[in-house]
Write an enzyme that holds these catalytic residues in place. Structure first.
Site, PDB file in Angstrom:
ATOM      1  N   ARG A  75      36.139 -26.198 -24.103  1.00  0.00           N
ATOM      2  CA  ARG A  75      36.633 -25.095 -23.271  1.00  0.00           C
ATOM      3  C   ARG A  75      37.629 -25.652 -22.260  1.00  0.00           C
ATOM      4  O   ARG A  75      37.314 -26.599 -21.538  1.00  0.00           O
ATOM      5  CB  ARG A  75      35.456 -24.442 -22.559  1.00  0.00           C
ATOM      6  N   ARG A 144      32.315 -22.511 -12.484  1.00  0.00           N
ATOM      7  CA  ARG A 144      33.091 -22.396 -13.728  1.00  0.00           C
ATOM      8  C   ARG A 144      34.511 -21.911 -13.445  1.00  0.00           C
ATOM      9  O   ARG A 144      34.894 -21.694 -12.302  1.00  0.00           O
ATOM     10  CB  ARG A 144      32.393 -21.408 -14.668  1.00  0.00           C
ATOM     11  N   LYS A 210      29.570 -18.588 -11.074  1.00  0.00           N
ATOM     12  CA  LYS A 210      30.812 -17.925 -11.500  1.00  0.00           C
ATOM     13  C   LYS A 210      31.468 -17.146 -10.370  1.00  0.00           C
ATOM     14  O   LYS A 210      30.805 -16.373  -9.683  1.00  0.00           O
ATOM     15  CB  LYS A 210      30.502 -17.002 -12.672  1.00  0.00           C
ATOM     16  N   CYS A 429      31.742 -11.131 -28.183  1.00  0.00           N
ATOM     17  CA  CYS A 429      31.574 -12.564 -27.939  1.00  0.00           C
ATOM     18  C   CYS A 429      31.754 -13.320 -29.257  1.00  0.00           C
ATOM     19  O   CYS A 429      31.810 -12.710 -30.327  1.00  0.00           O
ATOM     20  CB  CYS A 429      30.189 -12.841 -27.367  1.00  0.00           C
ATOM     21  N   CYS A 474      23.704 -11.796 -28.877  1.00  0.00           N
ATOM     22  CA  CYS A 474      22.388 -11.978 -28.261  1.00  0.00           C
ATOM     23  C   CYS A 474      22.444 -11.457 -26.826  1.00  0.00           C
ATOM     24  O   CYS A 474      23.517 -11.133 -26.329  1.00  0.00           O
ATOM     25  CB  CYS A 474      21.979 -13.460 -28.314  1.00  0.00           C
ATOM     26  N   CYS A 478      27.647 -12.596 -23.089  1.00  0.00           N
ATOM     27  CA  CYS A 478      28.942 -13.254 -22.861  1.00  0.00           C
ATOM     28  C   CYS A 478      30.133 -12.295 -22.858  1.00  0.00           C
ATOM     29  O   CYS A 478      31.180 -12.629 -22.324  1.00  0.00           O
ATOM     30  CB  CYS A 478      29.144 -14.349 -23.895  1.00  0.00           C
TER      31      CYS A 478
HETATM   32 FE1  SRM Z   1      28.577 -17.388 -22.476  1.00  0.00          FE
HETATM   33  C1  SRM Z   1      26.066 -19.461 -23.384  1.00  0.00           C
HETATM   34  C2  SRM Z   1      30.368 -18.278 -25.153  1.00  0.00           C
HETATM   35  C3  SRM Z   1      31.256 -15.878 -21.108  1.00  0.00           C
HETATM   36  C4  SRM Z   1      26.515 -15.720 -20.287  1.00  0.00           C
HETATM   37  N1  SRM Z   1      28.284 -18.705 -23.959  1.00  0.00           N
HETATM   38  C5  SRM Z   1      27.205 -19.510 -24.139  1.00  0.00           C
HETATM   39  C6  SRM Z   1      27.443 -20.527 -25.268  1.00  0.00           C
HETATM   40  C7  SRM Z   1      28.023 -21.758 -24.663  1.00  0.00           C
HETATM   41  C8  SRM Z   1      26.224 -20.807 -26.165  1.00  0.00           C
HETATM   42  C9  SRM Z   1      25.335 -21.978 -25.822  1.00  0.00           C
HETATM   43  O1  SRM Z   1      24.916 -22.141 -24.668  1.00  0.00           O
HETATM   44  O2  SRM Z   1      25.037 -22.725 -26.749  1.00  0.00           O
HETATM   45  C10 SRM Z   1      28.496 -19.726 -26.086  1.00  0.00           C
HETATM   46  C11 SRM Z   1      29.435 -20.572 -26.946  1.00  0.00           C
HETATM   47  C12 SRM Z   1      29.826 -19.801 -28.165  1.00  0.00           C
HETATM   48  C13 SRM Z   1      30.926 -20.421 -28.932  1.00  0.00           C
HETATM   49  O3  SRM Z   1      30.708 -20.785 -30.110  1.00  0.00           O
HETATM   50  O4  SRM Z   1      32.039 -20.537 -28.411  1.00  0.00           O
HETATM   51  C14 SRM Z   1      29.112 -18.866 -25.007  1.00  0.00           C
HETATM   52  N2  SRM Z   1      30.487 -17.225 -22.978  1.00  0.00           N
HETATM   53  C15 SRM Z   1      31.018 -17.577 -24.176  1.00  0.00           C
HETATM   54  C16 SRM Z   1      32.436 -17.061 -24.328  1.00  0.00           C
HETATM   55  C17 SRM Z   1      33.346 -17.980 -25.123  1.00  0.00           C
HETATM   56  C18 SRM Z   1      32.377 -15.665 -24.969  1.00  0.00           C
HETATM   57  C19 SRM Z   1      33.673 -15.119 -25.485  1.00  0.00           C
HETATM   58  O5  SRM Z   1      33.635 -14.687 -26.643  1.00  0.00           O
HETATM   59  O6  SRM Z   1      34.670 -15.075 -24.783  1.00  0.00           O
HETATM   60  C20 SRM Z   1      32.806 -16.897 -22.843  1.00  0.00           C
HETATM   61  C21 SRM Z   1      33.388 -18.139 -22.240  1.00  0.00           C
HETATM   62  C22 SRM Z   1      33.744 -17.945 -20.808  1.00  0.00           C
HETATM   63  C23 SRM Z   1      34.468 -19.083 -20.160  1.00  0.00           C
HETATM   64  O7  SRM Z   1      35.652 -19.256 -20.463  1.00  0.00           O
HETATM   65  O8  SRM Z   1      33.881 -19.761 -19.322  1.00  0.00           O
HETATM   66  C24 SRM Z   1      31.436 -16.641 -22.230  1.00  0.00           C
HETATM   67  N3  SRM Z   1      28.859 -16.110 -20.899  1.00  0.00           N
HETATM   68  C25 SRM Z   1      30.036 -15.510 -20.580  1.00  0.00           C
HETATM   69  C26 SRM Z   1      29.815 -14.423 -19.671  1.00  0.00           C
HETATM   70  C27 SRM Z   1      30.871 -13.484 -19.126  1.00  0.00           C
HETATM   71  C28 SRM Z   1      31.418 -13.941 -17.793  1.00  0.00           C
HETATM   72  O9  SRM Z   1      31.168 -15.048 -17.344  1.00  0.00           O
HETATM   73  O10 SRM Z   1      32.112 -13.140 -17.179  1.00  0.00           O
HETATM   74  C29 SRM Z   1      28.443 -14.360 -19.448  1.00  0.00           C
HETATM   75  C30 SRM Z   1      27.702 -13.285 -18.620  1.00  0.00           C
HETATM   76  C31 SRM Z   1      27.828 -13.469 -17.159  1.00  0.00           C
HETATM   77  C32 SRM Z   1      26.746 -14.356 -16.636  1.00  0.00           C
HETATM   78  O11 SRM Z   1      26.956 -15.567 -16.612  1.00  0.00           O
HETATM   79  O12 SRM Z   1      25.676 -13.843 -16.310  1.00  0.00           O
HETATM   80  C33 SRM Z   1      27.853 -15.430 -20.220  1.00  0.00           C
HETATM   81  N4  SRM Z   1      26.638 -17.598 -21.889  1.00  0.00           N
HETATM   82  C34 SRM Z   1      25.970 -16.758 -21.026  1.00  0.00           C
HETATM   83  C35 SRM Z   1      24.577 -17.142 -20.999  1.00  0.00           C
HETATM   84  C36 SRM Z   1      23.467 -16.478 -20.150  1.00  0.00           C
HETATM   85  C37 SRM Z   1      23.288 -17.199 -18.875  1.00  0.00           C
HETATM   86  C38 SRM Z   1      22.094 -16.661 -18.086  1.00  0.00           C
HETATM   87  O13 SRM Z   1      22.282 -16.216 -16.980  1.00  0.00           O
HETATM   88  O14 SRM Z   1      20.999 -16.720 -18.600  1.00  0.00           O
HETATM   89  C39 SRM Z   1      24.448 -18.224 -21.904  1.00  0.00           C
HETATM   90  C40 SRM Z   1      23.159 -18.984 -22.242  1.00  0.00           C
HETATM   91  C41 SRM Z   1      22.847 -20.067 -21.259  1.00  0.00           C
HETATM   92  O15 SRM Z   1      23.642 -20.407 -20.394  1.00  0.00           O
HETATM   93  O16 SRM Z   1      21.748 -20.583 -21.388  1.00  0.00           O
HETATM   94  C42 SRM Z   1      25.752 -18.473 -22.442  1.00  0.00           C
HETATM   95 FE1  SF4 Z   2      27.345 -14.235 -27.957  1.00  0.00          FE
HETATM   96 FE2  SF4 Z   2      24.862 -14.845 -27.191  1.00  0.00          FE
HETATM   97 FE3  SF4 Z   2      26.446 -16.724 -28.185  1.00  0.00          FE
HETATM   98 FE4  SF4 Z   2      26.986 -15.665 -25.806  1.00  0.00          FE
HETATM   99  S1  SF4 Z   2      25.226 -16.878 -26.280  1.00  0.00           S
HETATM  100  S2  SF4 Z   2      28.437 -16.120 -27.461  1.00  0.00           S
HETATM  101  S3  SF4 Z   2      26.272 -13.538 -26.103  1.00  0.00           S
HETATM  102  S4  SF4 Z   2      25.701 -14.883 -29.260  1.00  0.00           S
END
Ligand code: SRM
Ligand code: SF4
Length: 573
Positions: A75, A144, A210, A429, A474, A478
């Protein structure tokens, strides 16, 4: 007496890591496996990379007793989402040389690469840094990528907020030299904790943090889903300062009621000069009071919820040594992007393109990656990534516009803004095949579902009516599904929980309407609701509001009625 709870395993990994070094260098050198050790996988996140495997290939590889098809997602941080044409070209080159030939524009205005094998990881990160971008703190228990409304058409205020996003980002970037040593071959230096990490200390934050900045009336960065946000307050066309919001977040787990999405609370107002200080002190409050004993309860939203927003405000004020002023009125109209051409007062033009699922790639009938590459070669402005996974070709000079228009025509990129308003307001996502947490498809399935739903939209004359619609594989959220008007959240392969009733400006949580709906049942489920909306809506009534008025989902805000302004007494405390 309450029993002292054990810290999570990640806390000791951080402590043992010598400021994020761990054994990453040794792991990279080990050619016997495409994987890294469990501990180093956690540490790698702070460096902006995740170990993944191609889930489409799991069964076949297991059958042939092969190691999983490991690769890495990288990223790239892009504070405020602004990249130069040179950076775009470099991102394209790296994506086609080392990754899977696609560039992913994320929901936080960043770039992602997928499919980088271990032996190419160091080289790719090094080359990203060579073009003045980096990956440090793109993931991990730190602040982030800082988001900021990217649309430059209100130029002066946007320029100021963008600068601020960069300042916050720089100020909160980890100071450890580990990143430079491991990826950029810098000399190794030993120093004390205060010098190494003055803000974070040895254990960094309990979890990710964030920050976003919005310029009303656009809430395109979804401030209500961020840990900390600044909302520009504009008086007579000038920036007066910012309202401060805390404690938003989306992540939850199916069946675990202790986890839930939460809408941020607005706790006060500050001057532009106070913003970086407030960002730092809020991070310190979370560093000191966030829960380090349970990673499912360690996000700032739970710290805010457990103690109450007034208590959090009092702590922030105490750390600042001054008080935030009372919040000022503002209005958000939407959280979407404005597509098509916009001309600004300086004679520059900006074109917002819809990018399905944020995935920039070439397909036989849509050579988007190649088209944007040719545009980047002649473009004299910049590229802006939106928090809705879209792209603005921004600040196009009048001299370059005809040339760029020709390229858009040649590559068939011209009319992305003419798609249905439903599609233009959609987000998905990544999910399968790279995301290890996905329970169902999202990015690969939503485009087809939208095609089905567009039939309903056309039948009911709603082609130009914007409805926000989001899908995630899930409940981690995201694509911020829990604040969209229609949301599908993966439960199992081909099954989704359907949510309705989110606010059109991302200001209200949606509510669970139906559980575990099969993909093929989604269209029939929504058909009568969409038809009724077309027939019975009040003038200007949004779909999410209608779903509540018509009784499809309850009027109370799911996850708690958290959306309140701070009590006035707290500001005097
Ligand atoms: Fe996310 C985890 C992708 C924005 C909440 N997110 C992940 C992971 C890294 C999976 C992992 O932990 O193994 C995903 C990687 C997938 C892949 O193959 O690329 C992933 N998140 C993404 C992205 C790429 C989605 C997209 O399609 O654009 C976004 C990247 C953002 C960035 O550039 O930094 C992304 N993730 C978000 C957002 C939206 C936001 O930030 O505005 C959220 C919800 C807001 C929040 O944080 O509450 C979000 N991602 C999560 C979570 C839940 C965290 C929690 O509070 O429990 C996880 C799981 C974790 O962290 O354990 C997660
Ligand atoms: Fe989508 Fe869940 Fe993976 Fe985030 S953690 S990219 S919401 S499947």
């Amino acid at each position: 007496m309450s029993e002292e709870k054990k810290l999570t395993a990640n806390e000791s990994i951080k402590i043992r890591s010598n400021y994020l070094r761990g054994t990453i260098e040794e792991g990279l050198a080990d050619q016997s496996t495409g994987s890294m050790s469990e501990d180093d996988q956690q540490l790698l996140k702070f460096h902006g990379t995740y170990q993944q495997d191609d889930r489409d290939l799991r069964a076949a590889r297991r059958k042939h007793k092969l190691e999983k098809a490991y690769s890495f997602m990288i990223r790239i941080r892009v504070p405020g989402g602004v990249a130069t044409p040179a950076q775009w070209l470099e991102t394209d080159r790296l994506a086609t040389t080392f990754a899977n030939g696609t560039i992913k524009l994320t929901t936080r205005q960043a770039f992602q690469f997928h499919g980088i094998i271990k032996s190419n990881l160091k080289r790719t990160i090094k080359e990203i840094n060579r073009c003045s971008m980096d990956t440090i703190a793109a993931c991990g228990d730190v602040n982030r990528n800082v988001m900021c409304n990217p649309n430059p058409y209100l130029s002066e205020i946007h320029a100021e907020t963008l600068k601020l996003a960069q300042e916050i980002s720089d100020h909160l970037t980890p100071r450890t030299r580990a990143y430079h040593e491991i990826w950029l071959d810098d000399e190794k230096i030993e120093s004390s904790e205060e010098i190494v990490e003055p803000i974070y200390g040895k254990t960094y934050l309990p979890r990710k943090f964030k920050i976003s900045i919005a310029v009303p009336p656009s809430n395109d960065v979804d401030i209500y889903a961020n840990c900390l946000s600044f909302i520009a307050i504009i008086d007579d066309g000038k920036l007066a300062g910012y309202n401060v919001a805390v404690g938003g977040g989306m992540g939850s787990s199916h069946g675990n009621e202790k986890t839930y999405p939460r809408i941020a609370d607005i706790i006060g107002f500050c001057t532009p000069q106070q913003v970086v200080d407030i960002a730092e002190k809020t991070v310190l409050v979370q560093r000191d009071f966030g829960d380090r004993t349970d990673r499912k309860h360690s996000r700032f939203k739970y710290t805010v919820d457990d103690h109450g927003p007034e208590w959090i405000l009092a702590r922030i004020n105490q750390y600042l040594g001054y008080q935030l002023a009372p919040a000022r009125p503002f209005v958000f109209e939407d959280n979407g992007d404005r597509f098509g051409w916009v001309d600004d007062a300086n004679g520059n033009s900006h074109l917002t393109l819809f990018i399905q699922g944020g995935r920039v790639r070439d397909t036989p009938d849509y050579p988007l990656l190649s088209g944007l590459r040719e545009i980047a070669k002649v473009h004299d402005g910049d590229f802006r990534l939106t928090a809705n996974q879209n792209l603005i070709i921004a600040n196009i000079s009048s001299a370059k516009r005809p040339e760029i228009e020709k390229l858009l025509e040649r590559y068939g990129i011209r009319d992305s803004h003419l798609k249905s308003a439903l599609r233009l307001n959609s987000l998905a996502c990544v999910a399968l095949p790279t995301c290890g947490l996905a329970l169902a498809e999202a990015e690969r399935y939503l485009p087809d579902l939208l095609t089905e739903l567009e039939e309903l939209i056309e039948e009911n004359g709603l082609r130009h009516d914007a409805i926000t619609i989001r899908m995630t594989g899930c409940p981690n959220g995201c694509a911020r599904p829990f604040i969209s008007e229609i949301a599908f959240v993966g439960r199992a392969p081909g099954k989704y929980n359907v949510y309705l009733g989110g606010g059109f400006a991302g200001q209200r949580l949606s509510k669970l309407y139906r559980e575990s709906v099969k993909a093929e049942d989604i269209k029939p489920l929504l058909a009568p609701i969409i038809a009724r909306y077309a027939r019975e809506r009040d003038a200007g009534e949004r779909f999410g509001d209608f779903c509540i008025r018509a009784g499809y989902v309850a009027a109370t805000i799911q996850g708690g009625d958290f959306h309140k302004n701070i009590k006035p007494e707290a500001l005097k405390a």
